[in-house]
Write a protein that holds these residues in place. Structure first.
Motif, mmCIF file in Angstrom:
data_model
loop_
_atom_site.group_PDB
_atom_site.id
_atom_site.type_symbol
_atom_site.label_atom_id
_atom_site.label_comp_id
_atom_site.label_asym_id
_atom_site.label_seq_id
_atom_site.Cartn_x
_atom_site.Cartn_y
_atom_site.Cartn_z
ATOM 1 N N VAL A 239 -4.007 11.890 -6.622
ATOM 2 C CA VAL A 239 -4.426 11.600 -7.998
ATOM 3 C C VAL A 239 -5.958 11.616 -8.043
ATOM 4 C CG1 VAL A 239 -4.416 9.816 -9.800
ATOM 5 C CG2 VAL A 239 -2.364 10.195 -8.415
ATOM 6 N N ARG B 2 -5.041 4.154 -10.371
ATOM 7 C CA ARG B 2 -4.562 2.831 -10.805
ATOM 8 C C ARG B 2 -4.046 2.810 -12.234
ATOM 9 N NH1 ARG B 2 -4.878 -1.593 -7.039
ATOM 10 N NH2 ARG B 2 -2.853 -1.825 -7.921
ATOM 11 N N ARG B 3 -3.529 3.962 -12.683
ATOM 12 C CA ARG B 3 -2.930 3.976 -14.022
ATOM 13 C C ARG B 3 -1.436 4.303 -13.949
ATOM 14 N NH1 ARG B 3 -7.057 7.285 -17.883
ATOM 15 N NH2 ARG B 3 -8.987 6.624 -16.886
ATOM 16 N N GLY B 4 -0.906 4.260 -12.740
ATOM 17 C CA GLY B 4 0.534 4.495 -12.611
ATOM 18 C C GLY B 4 0.919 5.943 -12.363
ATOM 19 N N GLY C 292 0.330 7.949 -9.595
ATOM 20 C CA GLY C 292 0.912 8.155 -8.270
ATOM 21 C C GLY C 292 2.359 7.686 -8.258
ATOM 22 N N GLN C 293 2.590 6.531 -8.856
ATOM 23 C CA GLN C 293 3.940 5.969 -8.956
ATOM 24 C C GLN C 293 4.863 6.919 -9.736
ATOM 25 O OE1 GLN C 293 4.485 2.554 -7.972
ATOM 26 N NE2 GLN C 293 6.677 2.735 -8.419
ATOM 27 N N ASN D 237 0.577 1.055 0.110
ATOM 28 C CA ASN D 237 1.281 0.249 -0.896
ATOM 29 C C ASN D 237 2.169 1.116 -1.778
ATOM 30 O OD1 ASN D 237 0.485 -2.409 -0.392
ATOM 31 N ND2 ASN D 237 -1.496 -2.073 -1.369
HETATM 32 C C1 COA Z 1 -2.763 7.008 -3.124
HETATM 33 C C2 COA Z 1 -2.857 7.522 -4.562
HETATM 34 C C3 COA Z 1 -1.931 8.744 -4.706
HETATM 35 C C4 COA Z 1 -2.375 6.405 -5.543
HETATM 36 O O1 COA Z 1 -2.322 6.928 -6.863
HETATM 37 P P1 COA Z 1 -2.543 6.000 -8.155
HETATM 38 O O2 COA Z 1 -2.188 6.797 -9.346
HETATM 39 O O3 COA Z 1 -3.885 5.391 -8.120
HETATM 40 O O4 COA Z 1 -1.447 4.859 -7.900
HETATM 41 P P2 COA Z 1 -0.707 3.990 -9.012
HETATM 42 O O5 COA Z 1 -1.663 3.612 -10.098
HETATM 43 O O6 COA Z 1 0.530 4.712 -9.430
HETATM 44 O O7 COA Z 1 -0.325 2.695 -8.202
HETATM 45 C C5 COA Z 1 0.941 2.577 -7.598
HETATM 46 C C6 COA Z 1 0.873 1.528 -6.497
HETATM 47 O O8 COA Z 1 0.049 1.995 -5.445
HETATM 48 C C7 COA Z 1 -0.671 0.902 -4.879
HETATM 49 N N1 COA Z 1 -2.117 1.121 -5.059
HETATM 50 C C8 COA Z 1 -2.719 2.101 -5.766
HETATM 51 N N2 COA Z 1 -4.061 1.999 -5.659
HETATM 52 C C9 COA Z 1 -4.304 0.946 -4.858
HETATM 53 C C10 COA Z 1 -5.488 0.348 -4.351
HETATM 54 N N3 COA Z 1 -6.710 0.816 -4.677
HETATM 55 N N4 COA Z 1 -5.363 -0.707 -3.510
HETATM 56 C C11 COA Z 1 -4.157 -1.216 -3.184
HETATM 57 N N5 COA Z 1 -2.985 -0.687 -3.640
HETATM 58 C C12 COA Z 1 -3.065 0.370 -4.477
HETATM 59 C C13 COA Z 1 -0.199 -0.343 -5.611
HETATM 60 O O9 COA Z 1 0.930 -0.855 -4.917
HETATM 61 C C14 COA Z 1 0.232 0.235 -6.918
HETATM 62 O O10 COA Z 1 1.182 -0.547 -7.569
HETATM 63 P P3 COA Z 1 0.690 -1.843 -8.427
HETATM 64 O O11 COA Z 1 -0.405 -1.359 -9.312
HETATM 65 O O12 COA Z 1 1.926 -2.257 -9.137
HETATM 66 O O13 COA Z 1 0.215 -2.838 -7.433
HETATM 67 C C15 COA Z 1 -4.292 7.879 -4.947
HETATM 68 O O14 COA Z 1 -5.103 6.759 -4.706
HETATM 69 C C16 COA Z 1 -4.855 9.066 -4.208
HETATM 70 O O15 COA Z 1 -4.653 10.191 -4.603
HETATM 71 N N6 COA Z 1 -5.616 8.793 -3.122
HETATM 72 C C17 COA Z 1 -6.342 9.838 -2.405
HETATM 73 C C18 COA Z 1 -5.480 10.833 -1.710
HETATM 74 C C19 COA Z 1 -4.649 10.295 -0.632
HETATM 75 O O16 COA Z 1 -5.112 9.608 0.225
HETATM 76 N N7 COA Z 1 -3.348 10.633 -0.707
HETATM 77 C C20 COA Z 1 -2.380 10.229 0.257
HETATM 78 C C21 COA Z 1 -1.457 11.320 0.661
HETATM 79 S S1 COA Z 1 -2.262 12.862 1.075
#
Ligand code: COA
Length: 323
Positions: free
Chosen positions: A105, A111-113, A115-116, A145
């Protein structure tokens, strides 16, 4: 590719459009994901590395990525806002295992849902005995997480190790020569495929015959062949210097076949560095690589919905596209 999404029409997520993507969008998705992950890694003091010096050429990388995406059950979704890519997610499917290839993402939309929502699309419900889930992730609090709420747990580390090629050659030349070295040979493709069929499922918990058929067209197989003529270990190695995957009958059998593959790359390729992916339970191999001077550059986690039976005798895929 499944068309569940198109049947359900498009999902509207706070002005964003989540849709199933076409195979022709793989490169765009990869460039986007790589830019985000690169930033993430650099922020953690890790210099990204994907293969050949100066970056891996897409024409070569695309063949494996397109192949993984073309498998029955593979999924590829993207999320856009005003035509701009803001999130991507992909999976591929082996007989009893769904493997997440990337879920990324854009930081501006974190943190807007999203990834979920992406993972819920690819991995609805809970894993089952017939279809497990697997991923390897960099290991930030965010990705751990996120993934853990989809029924996977950490099973082992996956370490990206590197060494300057010149140092590797020097250290190998200085090693005390084993008086009874394991006999490593180039295997016929058929023998390599038979060896994978015999050893892989008991190491990973599932088999990937079509993946090895692809490697058989793209890479050379080295094998440790002693005793009864049945190889004790097999390792794919590409002309570009990619070493792995490899599997062995016993953890110690992994060492000679992987070193033979590294020797081959060190003498044939002019890359300034050698790189390898090693699982943390593969102690025999890890210890030898450390003694030779390999250093850890990029630690990540293997997450799975079922324990992997014997990762101590398995070497992951290089480049790091999947386990
Ligand atoms: C990991 C990633 C996909 C999360 O996407 P996101 O859209 O921010 O995640 P969401 O908003 O859907 O959050 C879903 C859950 O993830 C966890 N989460 C997301 N960001 C977090 C943070 N900064 N710290 C702790 N937990 C976190 C939480 O459990 C969260 O649920 P909650 O808000 O109910 O607590 C995104 O941060 C990303 O793309 N990171 C960089 C790429 C990467 O490392 N990818 C991994 C696989 S290659």
């Amino acid at each position: 590719m499944s068309d569940e999404l198109s049947q359900r029409d498009k999902i509207d997520l706070a002005g964003c459009e989540l849709r199933t993507a076409r195979g022709s969008e793989l490169r765009r998705a990869r460039d986007f994901a790589r830019a985000v992950v690169d930033r993430e890694l650099r922020a953690r003091g890790i210099e990204p590395w994907y293969g050949a010096p100066g970056g891996r050429d897409w024409e070569r990388e695309s063949a494996l990525q397109a192949f993984l995406q073309a498998q029955p059950g593979a999924r590829f979704v993207v999320c856009e806002r005003a035509g701009e890519l803001i999130a991507v997610a992909r999976t591929t499917r082996f007989e009893t295992m769904d493997e997440a290839l990337e879920v990324v993402v854009a930081p501006e939309y974190a943190r807007r849902g999203l990834g979920q929502a992406l993972l819920a699309e690819l991995w609805p419900g809970t894993p089952t005995p017939d279809l497990g889930r697997l991923a390897f992730v960099p290991g930030t609090a965010a990705d751990l997480n996120l993934y853990l709420s989809f029924g996977v747990m950490p099973v082992a580390g996956r370490w990206h190790l590197r060494i300057p090629s010149a140092l590797y050659r020097e250290r190998r030349a200085a090693e005390v020569v084993d008086e009874d070295p394991a006999p490593v040979h180039v295997l016929e493709a058929g023998t390599a495929l038979d060896t994978w069929a015999a050893l892989e499922e008991s190491a990973l918990g599932y088999a990937r015959p079509w993946l090895h058929e692809w490697f058989a067209r793209d890479r050379v197989a080295l094998g440790v062949v002693a005793g009864d003529g049945r190889p004790d270990a097999v390792c794919w190695v590409s002309a570009d210097g990619d070493v792995g995957p490899a599997v062995a009958r016993r953890p110690e059998d992994l060492v000679p076949v992987v070193l033979a593959a590294l020797d081959r790359v060190a003498s044939a390729c002019d890359a300034p560095e050698l790189a390898i992916q090693c699982t943390t339970p593969a102690w025999w191999l890890l210890r030898r690589l450390r003694l030779l001077g390999f250093r850890l550059h990029w630690p990540s986690w293997i997450l799975s919905s079922v324990p992997c039976p014997a990762l101590d005798r398995y070497l992951p895929v290089q480049p790091p596209a999947l386990l």
